[in-house]
Enzyme design. Structure first.
Site, PDB file in Angstrom:
ATOM      1  CG  ASP A  12      -1.821  -1.397   1.192  1.00 43.70           C
ATOM      2  OD1 ASP A  12      -2.187  -1.672   0.102  1.00 43.70           O
ATOM      3  OD2 ASP A  12      -1.979  -2.002   2.282  1.00 43.70           O
ATOM      4  CE  LYS A  15       3.543  -2.801  -4.421  1.00 46.67           C
ATOM      5  NZ  LYS A  15       2.933  -2.473  -2.827  1.00 46.67           N
ATOM      6  N   GLY A  39      -3.775  -5.096  -4.656  1.00 45.38           N
ATOM      7  CA  GLY A  39      -4.573  -4.117  -5.105  1.00 45.38           C
ATOM      8  C   GLY A  39      -4.061  -2.833  -5.413  1.00 45.38           C
ATOM      9  CG  HIS A  40      -1.220  -2.334  -7.644  1.00 47.79           C
ATOM     10  ND1 HIS A  40      -0.583  -3.153  -8.551  1.00 47.79           N
ATOM     11  CD2 HIS A  40      -0.664  -2.517  -6.501  1.00 47.79           C
ATOM     12  CE1 HIS A  40       0.559  -3.552  -8.201  1.00 47.79           C
ATOM     13  NE2 HIS A  40       0.322  -3.301  -6.834  1.00 47.79           N
ATOM     14  CD  GLN A 227       1.317  -9.145  -3.201  1.00 53.53           C
ATOM     15  OE1 GLN A 227       2.400  -9.783  -3.638  1.00 53.53           O
ATOM     16  NE2 GLN A 227       0.273  -9.126  -3.173  1.00 53.53           N
TER      17      GLN A 227
HETATM   18  P1  IMP Z   1      -1.569 -13.471   1.203  1.00 53.99           P
HETATM   19  O1  IMP Z   1      -0.913 -12.989   0.185  1.00 53.99           O
HETATM   20  O2  IMP Z   1      -3.102 -13.221   0.877  1.00 53.99           O
HETATM   21  O3  IMP Z   1      -1.280 -14.953   1.518  1.00 53.99           O
HETATM   22  O4  IMP Z   1      -1.569 -12.803   2.417  1.00 53.99           O
HETATM   23  C1  IMP Z   1      -0.284 -13.082   3.272  1.00 53.99           C
HETATM   24  C2  IMP Z   1      -0.097 -11.517   3.819  1.00 53.99           C
HETATM   25  O5  IMP Z   1       0.343 -10.772   3.062  1.00 53.99           O
HETATM   26  C3  IMP Z   1      -1.279 -10.646   4.637  1.00 53.99           C
HETATM   27  O6  IMP Z   1      -0.681 -10.128   6.045  1.00 53.99           O
HETATM   28  C4  IMP Z   1      -1.870 -10.020   3.725  1.00 53.99           C
HETATM   29  O7  IMP Z   1      -2.732  -8.697   4.506  1.00 53.99           O
HETATM   30  C5  IMP Z   1      -0.553  -9.345   3.046  1.00 53.99           C
HETATM   31  N1  IMP Z   1      -0.862  -8.756   1.610  1.00 53.99           N
HETATM   32  C6  IMP Z   1      -1.009  -9.695   0.646  1.00 53.99           C
HETATM   33  N2  IMP Z   1      -0.927  -8.905  -0.394  1.00 53.99           N
HETATM   34  C7  IMP Z   1      -1.213  -7.590  -0.088  1.00 53.99           C
HETATM   35  C8  IMP Z   1      -0.971  -6.312  -0.636  1.00 53.99           C
HETATM   36  O8  IMP Z   1      -1.292  -6.252  -1.889  1.00 53.99           O
HETATM   37  N3  IMP Z   1      -0.848  -5.186   0.182  1.00 53.99           N
HETATM   38  C9  IMP Z   1      -0.768  -5.314   1.439  1.00 53.99           C
HETATM   39  N4  IMP Z   1      -0.739  -6.540   2.379  1.00 53.99           N
HETATM   40  C10 IMP Z   1      -0.893  -7.520   1.422  1.00 53.99           C
END
Ligand code: IMP
Length: 441
Positions: A12, A15, A39-40, A227
């Site tokens: 967040d 990017k 999420g962009h 990320q």
């Molecule tokens: P996963 O990628 O869904 O397996 O989540 C693993 C961890 O990464 C969790 O703490 C999510 O909240 C975090 N996470 C995954 N994608 C994002 C992102 O795009 N932005 C912020 N946190 C993320």
């Protein structure tokens, strides 16, 4: 010249907007890891676009490639492409034949594993999109790749091997009933259909070969991380991480280009002027819930994908030093400087104290990181204002206190500031030095 855009914190950082801005001079934009957990948000001609899989540069009409390091939820990808078409765009998206796909049982298993961790307070707070289980299957050599969706016999063989094991895992380990998500015939029909669609829309490519050729021909390639560094599976705060490598090295393994294509280019660290986090794990500079909710009111701090409230903290320089080293940043973009306008106090964590010692970087175990106490430096604040005037007048029009803040971060990391973000729109970023070459002030 190539450039790689990497998040320097916990996600967040903005990017998507940076990729969108710099993709103006790129020939192709490549996502190298992650899936629809990302999420962009991109603002184009006054309209907001929220993207989860489609590379951000596509909004500008650039070719977007999803590299082999990604895991693809194809239903989300097709929905996103359809939504962009319905809004009048003509998205050109290619996917690596080597990219793995997320299957419906990955989502079920992701949620089941999180639920099983809740009692012990061990949950990661995943996005629930099956990202971890898809990467597990990739490493476990039972995953399914995009190229395998194009062949009846191969797809059926792969499903017949993998699915019964997943069914037993769901039932015997997690104690859940299995449904259509674990039905081989149904999965075959759906995913073979996705394969046909990918093929008929000419979306499947040997991405590494295509990009290597473009690189040799002098194209500008922009690599996009999904990320932030601190949720990288190797360099982040394990186990509170995602299951891939957003760090710059991931751009090499996740696309198939020769390492120099990334290493000899610009590596842009995107920094948010404060810190936020969705999901669990330590956060030494975290604000109290009362203070965080006041900040959220002002800056709209909710996750793009999950809508969860973001945890908020002061800028943490030890985290940034770690990110600068792991990624080899050649410069930074400091975003959300406008969001700090009007704060009554402004602090930055310069070092940590741990067991009587001062640390300038982060310890390698997450338990130790969780025990670190921030040592703060206080900065002069700046008032909120009409940022559009500053946007027109450039960097020198920033309030003195804001410039001091920006230059402090740059000096601590020993790299220049490519740009400063003072709002979500493309023209709300003051570009000081363009990563593809031209200096703007
Ligand atoms: P996963 O990628 O869904 O397996 O989540 C693993 C961890 O990464 C969790 O703490 C999510 O909240 C975090 N996470 C995954 N994608 C994002 C992102 O795009 N932005 C912020 N946190 C993320």
């Amino acid at each position: 010249m190539n450039a790689t855009v990497v998040g320097s914190q916990l996600g967040d950082e903005g990017k998507g907007g940076v990729v969108d801005l710099f993709s103006e001079d790129a020939d192709v934009v490549v996502r190298y890891q992650g899936g629809n957990n990302a999420g962009h948000t991109v603002v184009h001609r006054g309209e907001e676009y929220k993207l989860r899989l489609v590379p951000s540069g596509v909004i500008r009409g650039k070719t977007g490639v999803l590299g082999n390091g990604c895991v693809l939820d194809l239903e989300t990808l097709f929905d996103e492409i359809e939504t962009l078409r319905a809004r009048g765009l003509d998205p050109d998206v290619r996917v690596s034949a080597r990219a793995h796909i997320v299957l419906p049982y990955h989502r079920v298993l992701d949620r089941a594993e999180e639920a099983s961790k809740t009692d012990g307070g061990l949950e990661v707070g995943t996005t629930g999109n099956g990202i971890g289980p898809a990467y597990e299957d990739k490493a476990g050599r039972r995953g399914i790749r995009v190229g395998e969706l194009l062949d009846d016999a191969v797809l059926r063989d792969r499903l017949e091997y993998a699915v019964p094991k997943k069914r037993r895992l769901a039932r015997d380990v997690f104690g859940i009933d299995t449904g259509v998500e674990f039905d081989v015939d149904r999965l075959f029909e759906t995913f073979r259909g996705f394969g046909d669609r990918l093929e008929s829309e000419e979306m499947v490519v040997d991405a590494g070969a295509v990009l290597a050729e473009m690189d040799r021909d002098g194209a500008n390639v922009l690599f996009e991380s999904a990320q932030g560094t601190h949720i990288d599976v190797d360099h982040g705060n394990y186990p509170f991480v995602t299951s891939s490598n957003p760090t710059a090295g991931g751009a090499i393994t996740g696309t198939g280009v020769d390492p120099s294509a990334v290493a000899d280019g610009r590596i842009i660290g995107v920094v948010k002027a404060y810190l936020s986090r969705v999901g669990s794990g330590p956060m030494p500079t975290e604000l109290s819930e009362d203070a965080a909710s006041a900040v959220r009111e002002r800056v709209g701090g909710f996750g793009t994908v999950t809508g969860r409230p973001r945890r908020i903290g002061w800028l943490d320089v030890p985290m940034l030093r770690h990110a600068a080293r792991v990624n080899g940043f050649t410069g930074i973009v400091l975003n959300h400087v406008d969001a700090l306008g009007g704060f009554e106090e402004l602090k930055v964590c310069e070092t940590y104290e741990l067991d009587g010692e001062t640390l300038t970087g982060i310890p390698s175990t997450t338990a130790e990181w969780g025990r670190c106490t921030p040592e703060y430096r206080t900065f002069e604040t700046w008032a909120d204002r009409d940022w559009s005037e500053i946007r027109n007048d450039g960097y020198d029009a920033l309030p003195d206190a804001a410039r001091t803040y920006v230059e402090y971060v740059s000096a601590e990391l020993g790299v220049p500031v490519y740009a400063v973000g003072i709002g979500p729109g493309r023209d709300e970023t003051i570009v000081r030095q363009h990563p593809f070459g031209s200096a703007e002030d």
